[in-house]
Design an enzyme around this catalytic site. Structure first.
Site, mmCIF file in Angstrom:
data_model
loop_
_atom_site.group_PDB
_atom_site.id
_atom_site.type_symbol
_atom_site.label_atom_id
_atom_site.label_comp_id
_atom_site.label_asym_id
_atom_site.label_seq_id
_atom_site.Cartn_x
_atom_site.Cartn_y
_atom_site.Cartn_z
ATOM 1 N N SER A 190 -65.514 38.937 -26.207
ATOM 2 C CA SER A 190 -64.258 39.666 -26.394
ATOM 3 C C SER A 190 -64.086 40.034 -27.851
ATOM 4 O O SER A 190 -64.637 39.373 -28.749
ATOM 5 C CB SER A 190 -63.082 38.774 -25.976
ATOM 6 N N TYR A 203 -58.561 30.463 -26.152
ATOM 7 C CA TYR A 203 -59.379 31.526 -25.554
ATOM 8 C C TYR A 203 -60.291 32.179 -26.594
ATOM 9 O O TYR A 203 -61.499 32.343 -26.379
ATOM 10 C CB TYR A 203 -58.455 32.576 -24.924
HETATM 11 P P1 NAD Z 1 -60.405 39.270 -13.942
HETATM 12 O O1 NAD Z 1 -59.277 38.362 -13.715
HETATM 13 O O2 NAD Z 1 -60.544 40.431 -13.051
HETATM 14 O O3 NAD Z 1 -61.765 38.479 -13.899
HETATM 15 C C1 NAD Z 1 -61.913 37.134 -14.270
HETATM 16 C C2 NAD Z 1 -62.587 36.431 -13.121
HETATM 17 O O4 NAD Z 1 -62.962 35.133 -13.549
HETATM 18 C C3 NAD Z 1 -61.710 36.222 -11.910
HETATM 19 O O5 NAD Z 1 -61.767 37.319 -11.024
HETATM 20 C C4 NAD Z 1 -62.297 34.969 -11.297
HETATM 21 O O6 NAD Z 1 -63.143 35.298 -10.227
HETATM 22 C C5 NAD Z 1 -63.123 34.362 -12.396
HETATM 23 N N1 NAD Z 1 -62.730 32.973 -12.630
HETATM 24 C C6 NAD Z 1 -61.738 32.516 -13.435
HETATM 25 N N2 NAD Z 1 -61.677 31.174 -13.347
HETATM 26 C C7 NAD Z 1 -62.654 30.794 -12.469
HETATM 27 C C8 NAD Z 1 -63.101 29.537 -11.969
HETATM 28 N N3 NAD Z 1 -62.541 28.380 -12.361
HETATM 29 N N4 NAD Z 1 -64.102 29.543 -11.061
HETATM 30 C C9 NAD Z 1 -64.671 30.695 -10.654
HETATM 31 N N5 NAD Z 1 -64.314 31.909 -11.112
HETATM 32 C C10 NAD Z 1 -63.308 31.935 -12.016
HETATM 33 O O7 NAD Z 1 -60.305 39.739 -15.462
HETATM 34 P P2 NAD Z 1 -61.325 40.511 -16.430
HETATM 35 O O8 NAD Z 1 -60.478 40.948 -17.547
HETATM 36 O O9 NAD Z 1 -62.147 41.475 -15.705
HETATM 37 O O10 NAD Z 1 -62.226 39.317 -16.984
HETATM 38 C C11 NAD Z 1 -63.624 39.355 -17.003
HETATM 39 C C12 NAD Z 1 -64.126 38.886 -18.356
HETATM 40 O O11 NAD Z 1 -63.747 39.819 -19.348
HETATM 41 C C13 NAD Z 1 -63.577 37.538 -18.812
HETATM 42 O O12 NAD Z 1 -64.612 36.775 -19.384
HETATM 43 C C14 NAD Z 1 -62.576 37.919 -19.888
HETATM 44 O O13 NAD Z 1 -62.411 36.890 -20.835
HETATM 45 C C15 NAD Z 1 -63.273 39.123 -20.473
HETATM 46 N N6 NAD Z 1 -62.423 39.995 -21.278
HETATM 47 C C16 NAD Z 1 -61.382 40.659 -20.711
HETATM 48 C C17 NAD Z 1 -60.588 41.462 -21.492
HETATM 49 C C18 NAD Z 1 -59.409 42.223 -20.919
HETATM 50 O O14 NAD Z 1 -58.639 42.794 -21.700
HETATM 51 N N7 NAD Z 1 -59.219 42.253 -19.621
HETATM 52 C C19 NAD Z 1 -60.870 41.615 -22.847
HETATM 53 C C20 NAD Z 1 -61.951 40.930 -23.386
HETATM 54 C C21 NAD Z 1 -62.723 40.129 -22.588
#
Ligand code: NAD
Ligand code: MG
Length: 298
Positions: A190, A203
Protein backbone atom coordinates in the site's frame (compact mmCIF):
# COMPACT_ATOMS: atom_id res chain seq x y z
CA UNK A 1 -18.50 -4.16 -24.85
CA UNK A 2 -18.28 -0.43 -25.44
CA UNK A 3 -15.13 0.43 -23.47
CA UNK A 4 -12.29 -1.89 -22.38
CA UNK A 5 -9.00 -1.28 -20.57
CA UNK A 6 -7.29 -0.37 -23.85
CA UNK A 7 -9.76 2.35 -24.85
CA UNK A 8 -8.07 5.75 -25.17
CA UNK A 9 -9.61 7.92 -22.44
CA UNK A 10 -8.74 10.81 -20.15
CA UNK A 11 -8.06 9.04 -16.81
CA UNK A 12 -8.96 12.20 -14.90
CA UNK A 13 -12.43 11.98 -16.40
CA UNK A 14 -13.01 8.27 -15.73
CA UNK A 15 -15.54 7.57 -12.97
CA UNK A 16 -16.28 11.27 -12.51
CA UNK A 17 -19.88 10.46 -11.49
CA UNK A 18 -18.53 8.29 -8.64
CA UNK A 19 -19.91 9.69 -5.35
CA UNK A 20 -19.43 7.47 -2.28
CA UNK A 21 -21.95 8.07 0.46
CA UNK A 22 -21.44 7.75 4.19
CA UNK A 23 -21.98 4.04 4.89
CA UNK A 24 -20.82 1.27 7.16
CA UNK A 25 -20.69 -2.53 7.00
CA UNK A 26 -19.50 -5.03 9.60
CA UNK A 27 -16.20 -6.79 8.73
CA UNK A 28 -15.35 -8.25 6.25
CA UNK A 29 -18.04 -6.46 4.21
CA UNK A 30 -19.52 -7.34 0.86
CA UNK A 31 -18.96 -5.81 -2.57
CA UNK A 32 -22.64 -6.46 -3.30
CA UNK A 33 -23.59 -3.94 -0.55
CA UNK A 34 -21.20 -1.15 -1.57
CA UNK A 35 -22.86 2.12 -2.57
CA UNK A 36 -22.10 2.85 -5.34
CA UNK A 37 -20.94 -0.50 -6.69
CA UNK A 38 -17.23 -0.81 -7.41
CA UNK A 39 -15.97 -1.49 -10.93
CA UNK A 40 -14.28 -4.91 -10.93
CA UNK A 41 -13.86 -4.90 -14.70
CA UNK A 42 -16.75 -7.33 -15.18
CA UNK A 43 -17.97 -5.35 -18.19
CA UNK A 44 -14.64 -3.96 -19.40
CA UNK A 45 -11.65 -6.26 -18.93
CA UNK A 46 -10.63 -7.83 -22.26
CA UNK A 47 -8.20 -10.74 -22.17
CA UNK A 48 -5.45 -11.26 -24.75
CA UNK A 49 -4.09 -14.68 -23.70
CA UNK A 50 -1.32 -13.13 -21.59
CA UNK A 51 -1.64 -15.84 -18.90
CA UNK A 52 -2.77 -18.76 -21.05
CA UNK A 53 -2.51 -22.07 -19.18
CA UNK A 54 -1.24 -20.50 -15.95
CA UNK A 55 -2.42 -21.61 -12.49
CA UNK A 56 -3.04 -18.89 -9.92
CA UNK A 57 -3.89 -18.75 -6.23
CA UNK A 58 -5.33 -15.40 -5.08
CA UNK A 59 -6.24 -14.52 -1.49
CA UNK A 60 -9.11 -12.11 -0.88
CA UNK A 61 -10.35 -13.00 -4.36
CA UNK A 62 -14.04 -12.50 -3.53
CA UNK A 63 -14.10 -8.71 -3.64
CA UNK A 64 -12.20 -5.53 -4.40
CA UNK A 65 -8.72 -5.68 -5.86
CA UNK A 66 -8.45 -9.49 -5.52
CA UNK A 67 -11.74 -10.03 -7.36
CA UNK A 68 -10.79 -7.66 -10.19
CA UNK A 69 -7.46 -9.50 -10.44
CA UNK A 70 -9.20 -12.89 -10.48
CA UNK A 71 -11.48 -11.77 -13.33
CA UNK A 72 -8.53 -10.40 -15.31
CA UNK A 73 -6.40 -13.52 -14.76
CA UNK A 74 -9.28 -15.76 -15.89
CA UNK A 75 -9.88 -13.68 -19.03
CA UNK A 76 -6.13 -13.88 -19.76
CA UNK A 77 -6.46 -17.67 -19.69
CA UNK A 78 -5.38 -18.66 -16.15
CA UNK A 79 -7.14 -21.16 -13.89
CA UNK A 80 -7.84 -19.55 -10.52
CA UNK A 81 -8.05 -20.78 -6.92
CA UNK A 82 -9.89 -18.26 -4.74
CA UNK A 83 -9.34 -17.77 -0.98
CA UNK A 84 -11.83 -15.73 1.08
CA UNK A 85 -13.68 -15.83 4.39
CA UNK A 86 -16.75 -18.10 4.67
CA UNK A 87 -18.96 -15.00 5.34
CA UNK A 88 -18.02 -13.73 1.87
CA UNK A 89 -19.54 -16.67 0.03
CA UNK A 90 -22.06 -14.58 -1.92
CA UNK A 91 -19.39 -12.27 -3.34
CA UNK A 92 -17.10 -15.25 -4.05
CA UNK A 93 -19.81 -17.18 -5.90
CA UNK A 94 -20.47 -14.21 -8.18
CA UNK A 95 -16.78 -13.89 -9.07
CA UNK A 96 -16.42 -17.67 -9.50
CA UNK A 97 -19.28 -17.58 -12.02
CA UNK A 98 -17.60 -14.79 -14.02
CA UNK A 99 -14.38 -16.86 -14.01
CA UNK A 100 -16.23 -19.96 -15.28
CA UNK A 101 -17.77 -17.87 -18.05
CA UNK A 102 -14.21 -17.06 -19.17
CA UNK A 103 -13.81 -20.77 -19.91
CA UNK A 104 -11.20 -21.57 -17.26
CA UNK A 105 -11.24 -23.59 -14.05
CA UNK A 106 -12.06 -22.04 -10.67
CA UNK A 107 -11.65 -23.43 -7.15
CA UNK A 108 -13.41 -21.83 -4.18
CA UNK A 109 -11.44 -22.44 -0.96
CA UNK A 110 -12.91 -20.47 1.98
CA UNK A 111 -11.18 -20.18 5.36
CA UNK A 112 -9.49 -17.89 7.86
CA UNK A 113 -5.95 -16.79 6.97
CA UNK A 114 -5.12 -16.12 10.61
CA UNK A 115 -4.97 -19.90 10.93
CA UNK A 116 -1.63 -21.34 9.75
CA UNK A 117 -3.20 -24.75 9.13
CA UNK A 118 -5.76 -23.23 6.73
CA UNK A 119 -2.96 -21.38 4.88
CA UNK A 120 -0.98 -24.58 4.34
CA UNK A 121 -4.09 -26.56 3.40
CA UNK A 122 -5.10 -23.80 0.97
CA UNK A 123 -1.86 -24.22 -0.96
CA UNK A 124 -2.18 -28.02 -1.02
CA UNK A 125 -5.80 -27.84 -2.25
CA UNK A 126 -4.90 -25.28 -4.92
CA UNK A 127 -2.04 -27.43 -6.22
CA UNK A 128 -4.17 -30.56 -6.12
CA UNK A 129 -7.18 -28.94 -7.79
CA UNK A 130 -5.30 -26.97 -10.46
CA UNK A 131 -2.62 -29.62 -11.01
CA UNK A 132 0.16 -27.06 -10.49
CA UNK A 133 0.75 -23.55 -9.17
CA UNK A 134 2.76 -20.82 -10.92
CA UNK A 135 1.19 -17.57 -9.73
CA UNK A 136 0.65 -16.65 -6.08
CA UNK A 137 -1.10 -13.39 -5.18
CA UNK A 138 -1.01 -12.56 -1.46
CA UNK A 139 -3.72 -9.92 -1.49
CA UNK A 140 -6.03 -10.42 1.51
CA UNK A 141 -5.80 -7.69 4.10
CA UNK A 142 -7.23 -6.15 7.22
CA UNK A 143 -7.44 -2.41 7.91
CA UNK A 144 -9.18 -0.86 10.93
CA UNK A 145 -8.63 2.83 11.62
CA UNK A 146 -7.82 3.94 15.15
CA UNK A 147 -7.12 7.47 16.32
CA UNK A 148 -5.37 6.58 19.58
CA UNK A 149 -2.66 3.95 19.98
CA UNK A 150 -3.64 3.34 23.60
CA UNK A 151 -7.00 1.99 22.42
CA UNK A 152 -5.59 -0.53 19.90
CA UNK A 153 -6.02 -3.78 21.78
CA UNK A 154 -3.53 -6.62 21.41
CA UNK A 155 -6.06 -8.70 19.50
CA UNK A 156 -6.51 -6.02 16.83
CA UNK A 157 -2.75 -5.58 16.45
CA UNK A 158 -2.28 -9.34 16.29
CA UNK A 159 -5.11 -9.76 13.74
CA UNK A 160 -3.60 -7.12 11.45
CA UNK A 161 -0.20 -8.83 11.46
CA UNK A 162 -1.67 -12.34 11.22
CA UNK A 163 -3.83 -11.45 8.20
CA UNK A 164 -1.46 -9.12 6.36
CA UNK A 165 1.96 -10.56 7.22
CA UNK A 166 1.90 -14.02 8.80
CA UNK A 167 -0.54 -15.45 6.22
CA UNK A 168 1.74 -14.18 3.42
CA UNK A 169 4.66 -15.96 5.11
CA UNK A 170 2.76 -19.20 5.73
CA UNK A 171 1.28 -19.35 2.22
CA UNK A 172 4.49 -18.39 0.43
CA UNK A 173 6.49 -20.91 2.46
CA UNK A 174 4.00 -23.68 1.65
CA UNK A 175 3.84 -22.70 -2.03
CA UNK A 176 7.59 -22.51 -2.69
CA UNK A 177 8.23 -26.25 -3.09
CA UNK A 178 5.55 -26.26 -5.81
CA UNK A 179 6.60 -23.15 -7.75
CA UNK A 180 8.52 -23.94 -10.92
CA UNK A 181 10.96 -21.52 -12.62
CA UNK A 182 8.91 -18.86 -14.39
CA UNK A 183 6.47 -18.56 -11.49
CA UNK A 184 5.50 -15.20 -10.01
CA UNK A 185 4.63 -14.11 -6.48
CA UNK A 186 2.81 -10.79 -6.11
CA UNK A 187 2.07 -9.20 -2.74
CA UNK A 188 -0.40 -6.38 -2.20
CA UNK A 189 1.20 -3.63 -0.17
CA UNK A 190 0.00 0.00 0.00
CA UNK A 191 0.97 3.65 -0.32
CA UNK A 192 0.59 3.42 3.49
CA UNK A 193 3.96 1.61 3.56
CA UNK A 194 5.77 4.93 2.99
CA UNK A 195 3.09 7.58 3.51
CA UNK A 196 1.42 6.26 6.66
CA UNK A 197 -1.74 7.90 8.02
CA UNK A 198 -1.81 8.80 11.69
CA UNK A 199 -4.96 6.67 12.16
CA UNK A 200 -3.49 3.52 10.52
CA UNK A 201 -0.41 2.86 12.67
CA UNK A 202 -0.79 -0.93 12.82
CA UNK A 203 -1.97 -1.35 9.22
CA UNK A 204 0.74 0.89 7.75
CA UNK A 205 3.34 -1.08 9.73
CA UNK A 206 2.15 -4.34 8.18
CA UNK A 207 2.37 -2.81 4.70
CA UNK A 208 5.97 -1.60 5.25
CA UNK A 209 6.76 -5.15 6.35
CA UNK A 210 5.24 -6.54 3.14
CA UNK A 211 7.49 -4.26 1.07
CA UNK A 212 10.62 -5.42 2.92
CA UNK A 213 9.54 -9.08 2.70
CA UNK A 214 8.97 -8.68 -1.05
CA UNK A 215 12.34 -7.06 -1.76
CA UNK A 216 14.31 -9.47 0.42
CA UNK A 217 12.63 -12.61 -0.91
CA UNK A 218 12.87 -11.35 -4.51
CA UNK A 219 16.68 -11.47 -4.30
CA UNK A 220 16.64 -14.95 -2.75
CA UNK A 221 14.37 -16.40 -5.44
CA UNK A 222 15.64 -14.56 -8.53
CA UNK A 223 18.37 -17.16 -9.29
CA UNK A 224 15.69 -19.85 -9.10
CA UNK A 225 13.64 -18.07 -11.78
CA UNK A 226 10.82 -17.13 -9.43
CA UNK A 227 9.99 -13.43 -9.47
CA UNK A 228 8.61 -11.64 -6.41
CA UNK A 229 7.03 -8.20 -6.77
CA UNK A 230 4.42 -6.04 -5.08
CA UNK A 231 1.56 -3.78 -6.10
CA UNK A 232 1.00 -0.69 -3.92
CA UNK A 233 -2.51 0.70 -4.36
CA UNK A 234 -3.60 4.17 -3.32
CA UNK A 235 -7.20 4.83 -2.27
CA UNK A 236 -9.35 2.21 -4.03
CA UNK A 237 -13.11 1.80 -3.63
CA UNK A 238 -13.57 -1.60 -1.91
CA UNK A 239 -15.37 -3.13 1.11
CA UNK A 240 -12.16 -2.69 3.13
CA UNK A 241 -12.86 1.04 3.34
CA UNK A 242 -16.47 0.86 4.59
CA UNK A 243 -15.70 -1.76 7.28
CA UNK A 244 -13.86 0.76 9.48
CA UNK A 245 -10.90 1.03 7.11
CA UNK A 246 -11.75 4.76 7.15
CA UNK A 247 -13.95 6.85 9.42
CA UNK A 248 -17.40 6.73 7.70
CA UNK A 249 -17.67 10.54 7.55
CA UNK A 250 -14.45 10.66 5.50
CA UNK A 251 -15.79 8.40 2.74
CA UNK A 252 -17.42 11.26 0.80
CA UNK A 253 -13.99 12.72 0.01
CA UNK A 254 -12.23 9.34 -0.36
CA UNK A 255 -9.43 9.64 -2.93
CA UNK A 256 -9.97 13.37 -3.55
CA UNK A 257 -6.51 14.25 -2.21
CA UNK A 258 -4.67 12.34 -4.96
CA UNK A 259 -3.13 14.30 -7.86
CA UNK A 260 -5.72 12.79 -10.22
CA UNK A 261 -8.41 13.93 -7.80
CA UNK A 262 -10.47 10.77 -7.42
CA UNK A 263 -10.48 7.30 -5.87
CA UNK A 264 -9.34 4.37 -7.99
CA UNK A 265 -11.51 1.39 -8.90
CA UNK A 266 -10.39 -2.25 -8.50
CA UNK A 267 -10.56 -2.62 -12.30
CA UNK A 268 -7.70 -0.12 -12.55
CA UNK A 269 -5.47 -2.36 -10.37
CA UNK A 270 -5.91 -5.65 -12.20
CA UNK A 271 -3.62 -4.81 -15.18
CA UNK A 272 -0.72 -4.23 -12.77
CA UNK A 273 -1.13 -7.75 -11.38
CA UNK A 274 -1.44 -9.21 -14.89
CA UNK A 275 1.80 -7.49 -15.93
CA UNK A 276 3.73 -8.77 -12.90
CA UNK A 277 2.32 -12.31 -13.28
CA UNK A 278 3.04 -12.55 -16.99
CA UNK A 279 6.37 -13.56 -18.56
CA UNK A 280 6.52 -10.13 -20.21
CA UNK A 281 7.85 -8.74 -16.89
CA UNK A 282 10.76 -11.24 -16.87
CA UNK A 283 13.34 -8.62 -15.75
CA UNK A 284 11.05 -6.93 -13.19
CA UNK A 285 12.08 -8.29 -9.79
CA UNK A 286 11.65 -6.91 -6.27
CA UNK A 287 9.67 -3.99 -7.68
CA UNK A 288 6.77 -2.18 -6.05
CA UNK A 289 4.37 -1.08 -8.76
CA UNK A 290 2.47 1.93 -7.42
CA UNK A 291 -1.09 2.35 -8.67
CA UNK A 292 -2.15 5.34 -6.65
CA UNK A 293 -3.41 8.21 -8.80
CA UNK A 294 -0.12 10.08 -8.76
CA UNK A 295 1.03 10.31 -5.13
CA UNK A 296 4.87 10.53 -5.21
CA UNK A 297 6.62 7.44 -3.84
CA UNK A 298 10.22 6.69 -2.84
P1 NAD B 1 -11.48 -6.19 0.17
O1 NAD B 1 -12.17 -6.08 1.45
O2 NAD B 1 -12.29 -6.34 -1.05
O3 NAD B 1 -10.45 -7.38 0.19
C1 NAD B 1 -9.79 -7.83 1.34
C2 NAD B 1 -10.03 -9.31 1.44
O4 NAD B 1 -9.19 -9.84 2.45
C3 NAD B 1 -11.44 -9.69 1.85
O5 NAD B 1 -12.29 -9.82 0.73
C4 NAD B 1 -11.22 -11.02 2.55
O6 NAD B 1 -11.53 -12.08 1.69
C5 NAD B 1 -9.75 -11.05 2.86
N1 NAD B 1 -9.53 -11.29 4.28
C6 NAD B 1 -9.48 -10.37 5.28
N2 NAD B 1 -9.29 -11.00 6.45
C7 NAD B 1 -9.21 -12.34 6.17
C8 NAD B 1 -9.01 -13.50 6.97
N3 NAD B 1 -8.83 -13.43 8.30
N4 NAD B 1 -9.02 -14.70 6.34
C9 NAD B 1 -9.20 -14.79 5.00
N5 NAD B 1 -9.37 -13.72 4.20
C10 NAD B 1 -9.37 -12.51 4.80
O7 NAD B 1 -10.54 -4.90 0.05
P2 NAD B 1 -9.34 -4.51 -0.94
O8 NAD B 1 -9.18 -3.07 -0.74
O9 NAD B 1 -9.55 -5.05 -2.29
O10 NAD B 1 -8.09 -5.22 -0.25
C11 NAD B 1 -7.18 -6.02 -0.95
C12 NAD B 1 -5.77 -5.63 -0.56
O11 NAD B 1 -5.50 -4.32 -1.03
C13 NAD B 1 -5.49 -5.61 0.94
O12 NAD B 1 -4.23 -6.19 1.19
C14 NAD B 1 -5.44 -4.13 1.26
O13 NAD B 1 -4.63 -3.86 2.38
C15 NAD B 1 -4.83 -3.60 -0.02
N6 NAD B 1 -4.99 -2.17 -0.24
C16 NAD B 1 -6.22 -1.63 -0.41
C17 NAD B 1 -6.35 -0.28 -0.59
C18 NAD B 1 -7.70 0.39 -0.78
O14 NAD B 1 -7.76 1.62 -0.78
N7 NAD B 1 -8.77 -0.35 -0.93
C19 NAD B 1 -5.21 0.53 -0.64
C20 NAD B 1 -3.97 -0.06 -0.48
C21 NAD B 1 -3.87 -1.41 -0.28
MG1 MG C 1 -14.40 -9.43 0.54
Amino acid sequence: MTRDQYTFTNPAELYTDFAPKKQHQPEPGLDSELQPQADLGEKTYRGMGRLAGRKALITGADSGIGAATAIAFAREGADVAMSYLPEERADAERIAQIIREAGVKVLTLPGDLRDAAYCRDLVEKAVEGLGRLDILVNNAGKQIYNEDLTTIDDEQFDDAFKTNVYAMFWITKAALPHLVPGSAIINTTSVQAYKPSEILVDYASTKATINAFTKALAQQLAPKGIRVNAVAPGPIWTPLQVTDGQPPEKLAEFGAQTPIGRAGQPAELAPAFVFLASAESSYVIGETLNVNGGTPTP
